[in-house]
Write a protein that holds these residues in place. Structure first.
Motif, PDB file in Angstrom:
ATOM      1  N   THR A  65      -4.444  13.707  11.517  1.00 55.28           N
ATOM      2  CA  THR A  65      -3.727  14.123  12.727  1.00 55.28           C
ATOM      3  C   THR A  65      -2.284  14.475  12.388  1.00 55.28           C
ATOM      4  OG1 THR A  65      -3.019  11.872  13.286  1.00 55.28           O
ATOM      5  CG2 THR A  65      -5.169  12.578  14.100  1.00 55.28           C
ATOM      6  N   ALA A  66      -1.625  15.163  13.303  1.00 59.80           N
ATOM      7  CA  ALA A  66      -0.246  15.590  13.077  1.00 59.80           C
ATOM      8  C   ALA A  66       0.699  14.411  12.902  1.00 59.80           C
ATOM      9  CB  ALA A  66       0.213  16.462  14.249  1.00 59.80           C
ATOM     10  N   GLU A  67       0.440  13.321  13.636  1.00 60.67           N
ATOM     11  CA  GLU A  67       1.331  12.158  13.564  1.00 60.67           C
ATOM     12  C   GLU A  67       0.991  11.215  12.418  1.00 60.67           C
ATOM     13  OE1 GLU A  67       1.638  10.132  17.255  1.00 60.67           O
ATOM     14  OE2 GLU A  67       2.128  11.941  18.395  1.00 60.67           O
ATOM     15  N   GLY A  68      -0.159  11.401  11.782  1.00 61.38           N
ATOM     16  CA  GLY A  68      -0.556  10.510  10.710  1.00 61.38           C
ATOM     17  C   GLY A  68      -1.054   9.181  11.251  1.00 61.38           C
ATOM     18  N   VAL A  69      -1.237   8.230  10.357  1.00 58.51           N
ATOM     19  CA  VAL A  69      -1.787   6.928  10.731  1.00 58.51           C
ATOM     20  C   VAL A  69      -1.005   5.809  10.044  1.00 58.51           C
ATOM     21  CG1 VAL A  69      -3.482   6.943   8.833  1.00 58.51           C
ATOM     22  CG2 VAL A  69      -3.910   5.552  10.869  1.00 58.51           C
ATOM     23  N   TRP A  70      -0.776   4.737  10.784  1.00 63.32           N
ATOM     24  CA  TRP A  70      -0.190   3.539  10.196  1.00 63.32           C
ATOM     25  C   TRP A  70      -1.313   2.698   9.587  1.00 63.32           C
ATOM     26  CZ3 TRP A  70       4.851   2.510   9.516  1.00 63.32           C
ATOM     27  CH2 TRP A  70       5.782   3.215  10.288  1.00 63.32           C
ATOM     28  N   VAL A  71      -1.176   2.352   8.320  1.00 63.46           N
ATOM     29  CA  VAL A  71      -2.075   1.415   7.665  1.00 63.46           C
ATOM     30  C   VAL A  71      -1.203   0.335   7.061  1.00 63.46           C
ATOM     31  CG1 VAL A  71      -3.800   1.034   5.873  1.00 63.46           C
ATOM     32  CG2 VAL A  71      -3.824   3.155   7.196  1.00 63.46           C
ATOM     33  N   ASP A  72      -1.413  -0.895   7.509  1.00 61.21           N
ATOM     34  CA  ASP A  72      -0.493  -1.980   7.171  1.00 61.21           C
ATOM     35  C   ASP A  72       0.893  -1.569   7.667  1.00 61.21           C
ATOM     36  OD1 ASP A  72       0.594  -4.326   6.198  1.00 61.21           O
ATOM     37  OD2 ASP A  72      -0.484  -4.241   4.318  1.00 61.21           O
ATOM     38  N   GLU A  73       1.894  -1.495   6.813  1.00 67.01           N
ATOM     39  CA  GLU A  73       3.242  -1.160   7.273  1.00 67.01           C
ATOM     40  C   GLU A  73       3.697   0.222   6.800  1.00 67.01           C
ATOM     41  OE1 GLU A  73       5.883  -4.950   7.695  1.00 67.01           O
ATOM     42  OE2 GLU A  73       4.832  -5.156   5.785  1.00 67.01           O
ATOM     43  N   THR A  74       2.755   1.092   6.447  1.00 75.34           N
ATOM     44  CA  THR A  74       3.083   2.421   5.926  1.00 75.34           C
ATOM     45  C   THR A  74       2.351   3.486   6.734  1.00 75.34           C
ATOM     46  OG1 THR A  74       3.326   1.497   3.692  1.00 75.34           O
ATOM     47  CG2 THR A  74       3.089   3.898   3.878  1.00 75.34           C
ATOM     48  N   ARG A  75       3.039   4.596   7.010  1.00 81.21           N
ATOM     49  CA  ARG A  75       2.422   5.720   7.702  1.00 81.21           C
ATOM     50  C   ARG A  75       1.944   6.740   6.663  1.00 81.21           C
ATOM     51  NH1 ARG A  75       3.290   7.993  13.040  1.00 81.21           N
ATOM     52  NH2 ARG A  75       5.268   6.895  13.263  1.00 81.21           N
ATOM     53  N   TYR A  76       0.721   7.223   6.838  1.00 81.93           N
ATOM     54  CA  TYR A  76       0.125   8.176   5.907  1.00 81.93           C
ATOM     55  C   TYR A  76      -0.255   9.465   6.638  1.00 81.93           C
ATOM     56  CZ  TYR A  76      -0.412   4.118   2.822  1.00 81.93           C
ATOM     57  OH  TYR A  76      -0.177   3.000   2.043  1.00 81.93           O
ATOM     58  N   HIS A  77      -0.067  10.594   5.933  1.00 83.67           N
ATOM     59  CA  HIS A  77      -0.437  11.894   6.485  1.00 83.67           C
ATOM     60  C   HIS A  77      -1.468  12.606   5.610  1.00 83.67           C
ATOM     61  CE1 HIS A  77       3.444  11.139   8.488  1.00 83.67           C
ATOM     62  NE2 HIS A  77       2.967  11.888   9.450  1.00 83.67           N
ATOM     63  N   ASP A  78      -1.863  11.986   4.516  1.00 82.99           N
ATOM     64  CA  ASP A  78      -2.795  12.606   3.578  1.00 82.99           C
ATOM     65  C   ASP A  78      -4.053  11.753   3.477  1.00 82.99           C
ATOM     66  OD1 ASP A  78      -4.145  13.788   1.524  1.00 82.99           O
ATOM     67  OD2 ASP A  78      -2.621  13.445  -0.013  1.00 82.99           O
ATOM     68  N   PRO A  79      -5.182  12.221   4.022  1.00 86.21           N
ATOM     69  CA  PRO A  79      -6.407  11.410   3.971  1.00 86.21           C
ATOM     70  C   PRO A  79      -6.946  11.205   2.567  1.00 86.21           C
ATOM     71  CG  PRO A  79      -6.868  13.612   4.834  1.00 86.21           C
ATOM     72  CD  PRO A  79      -5.376  13.481   4.762  1.00 86.21           C
ATOM     73  N   SER A  80      -6.537  12.043   1.626  1.00 86.98           N
ATOM     74  CA  SER A  80      -7.081  11.938   0.270  1.00 86.98           C
ATOM     75  C   SER A  80      -6.544  10.728  -0.487  1.00 86.98           C
ATOM     76  CB  SER A  80      -6.777  13.215  -0.521  1.00 86.98           C
ATOM     77  OG  SER A  80      -5.386  13.313  -0.813  1.00 86.98           O
ATOM     78  N   VAL A  81      -5.531  10.036   0.046  1.00 91.99           N
ATOM     79  CA  VAL A  81      -4.998   8.867  -0.658  1.00 91.99           C
ATOM     80  C   VAL A  81      -5.936   7.663  -0.522  1.00 91.99           C
ATOM     81  CG1 VAL A  81      -2.630   9.631  -0.296  1.00 91.99           C
ATOM     82  CG2 VAL A  81      -3.627   7.966   1.274  1.00 91.99           C
ATOM     83  N   PHE A  82      -6.878   7.717   0.421  1.00 93.38           N
ATOM     84  CA  PHE A  82      -7.772   6.587   0.645  1.00 93.38           C
ATOM     85  C   PHE A  82      -9.104   6.789  -0.073  1.00 93.38           C
ATOM     86  CE2 PHE A  82      -5.170   6.899   4.532  1.00 93.38           C
ATOM     87  CZ  PHE A  82      -4.557   5.645   4.486  1.00 93.38           C
ATOM     88  N   LEU A  83      -9.672   5.702  -0.553  1.00 93.67           N
ATOM     89  CA  LEU A  83     -11.042   5.744  -1.032  1.00 93.67           C
ATOM     90  C   LEU A  83     -11.952   6.170   0.120  1.00 93.67           C
ATOM     91  CD1 LEU A  83     -11.196   2.356  -2.979  1.00 93.67           C
ATOM     92  CD2 LEU A  83     -11.190   4.640  -4.012  1.00 93.67           C
ATOM     93  N   SER A  84     -13.019   6.872  -0.194  1.00 95.78           N
ATOM     94  CA  SER A  84     -13.990   7.192   0.850  1.00 95.78           C
ATOM     95  C   SER A  84     -14.632   5.880   1.325  1.00 95.78           C
ATOM     96  CB  SER A  84     -15.071   8.116   0.297  1.00 95.78           C
ATOM     97  OG  SER A  84     -15.923   7.397  -0.587  1.00 95.78           O
ATOM     98  N   PRO A  85     -15.242   5.866   2.510  1.00 97.92           N
ATOM     99  CA  PRO A  85     -15.890   4.633   2.972  1.00 97.92           C
ATOM    100  C   PRO A  85     -16.882   4.074   1.956  1.00 97.92           C
ATOM    101  CG  PRO A  85     -15.732   6.192   4.770  1.00 97.92           C
ATOM    102  CD  PRO A  85     -15.295   6.921   3.535  1.00 97.92           C
ATOM    103  N   GLU A  86     -17.679   4.971   1.352  1.00 94.76           N
ATOM    104  CA  GLU A  86     -18.668   4.512   0.375  1.00 94.76           C
ATOM    105  C   GLU A  86     -17.985   3.939  -0.870  1.00 94.76           C
ATOM    106  OE1 GLU A  86     -20.435   7.708   2.941  1.00 94.76           O
ATOM    107  OE2 GLU A  86     -18.567   7.451   1.814  1.00 94.76           O
ATOM    108  N   GLU A  87     -16.924   4.606  -1.333  1.00 92.88           N
ATOM    109  CA  GLU A  87     -16.192   4.094  -2.496  1.00 92.88           C
ATOM    110  C   GLU A  87     -15.523   2.763  -2.183  1.00 92.88           C
ATOM    111  OE1 GLU A  87     -14.778   8.295  -4.611  1.00 92.88           O
ATOM    112  OE2 GLU A  87     -13.594   7.435  -2.978  1.00 92.88           O
ATOM    113  N   SER A  88     -15.045   2.631  -0.953  1.00 95.06           N
ATOM    114  CA  SER A  88     -14.302   1.411  -0.599  1.00 95.06           C
ATOM    115  C   SER A  88     -15.175   0.172  -0.651  1.00 95.06           C
ATOM    116  CB  SER A  88     -13.690   1.554   0.804  1.00 95.06           C
ATOM    117  OG  SER A  88     -14.681   1.464   1.817  1.00 95.06           O
TER     118      SER A  88
END
Length: 209
Positions: A65-88
């Motif tokens: 999304t344009a506003e990104g997402v807060w995960v823990d105490e950091t806001r992210y705008h790039d979905p590629s920084v996360f492991l995929s659900p299966e990888e996680s």
């Protein structure tokens, strides 16, 4: 660059026995007074695995999304920084065990996604930490959420900044002899998922394992 495995575990002050009591006083008594284990370890493991899978899917949705997402105490705008659900879930099992349930949990996740391919609203936050203090605000006593800028406040301070910018007058622990006597009573937890609908209304979701 290594990708992120989201911490979907306990909050900074640990699992809350108070929270357990609020949800079910009888279950609290069984577990914390009679030391009875009512939930099989296998069920807890599968629940944690499902929690991690969902956290990653929601974080990926939110980061798009344009506003990104807060995960823990950091806001992210790039979905590629996360492991995929299966990888996680594989990474989680490498650290905690439970590999024998991976195939089953991934199959369950895929069936869920087939029925719910889109998130119910914009994802604002995933595993977002909040801190609350017992005290008085605007002449009302209760449990008040602390402003993100004041998360690491002095527990013996006279005032604490509330989430809405107001002042919390903490009610200190009155237990002579306890090392925290005179300090604010603090509770922490992670919000599993926070979403916003088209009207701007905020929803907080809690996944029961």
């Amino acid at each position: 660059m290594s990708k992120i495995l989201i911490d979907a575990g306990r909050s900074s002050r640990g699992w809350s026995r108070i929270g357990s009591f609020f949800r079910c006083p009888q279950l609290f008594a069984y577990q914390n007074r009679l030391n009875m284990s009512l939930i099989p370890a296998s069920a807890l493991t599968r629940g944690s695995m499902g929690h991690v899978i969902q956290a990653h899917q929601h974080a990926i949705w939110g980061a798009r999304t344009a506003e990104g997402v807060w995960v823990d105490e950091t806001r992210y705008h790039d979905p590629s920084v996360f492991l995929s659900p299966e990888e996680s879930v594989h990474a989680w099992c490498d650290a905690n065990g439970g590999h024998e349930y991976i195939e089953r949990m991934i199959e369950t996740f895929h069936r869920y996604m087939d029925k719910h391919p889109e998130c119910p609203g914009d994802v604002v936050a995933v595993e977002y930490p909040v801190t609350a203090v017992l005290g008085t605000k605007d002449n009302v006593w209760g449990l008040w959420v602390v402003h993100p800028e004041d998360q690491h406040f002095n527990r013996r301070a006279a005032y604490i900044k509330a989430y809405d910018g107001g002042k919390i007058i903490p009610t200190p622990l009155n237990c002579p002899g306890h090392p925290d006597c005179g300090a604010a009573i603090v509770l922490t937890r992670r919000l599993d998922l926070v979403t916003r609908d088209r009207a701007g209304k905020i929803f907080i979701w809690h996944h029961k394992h």
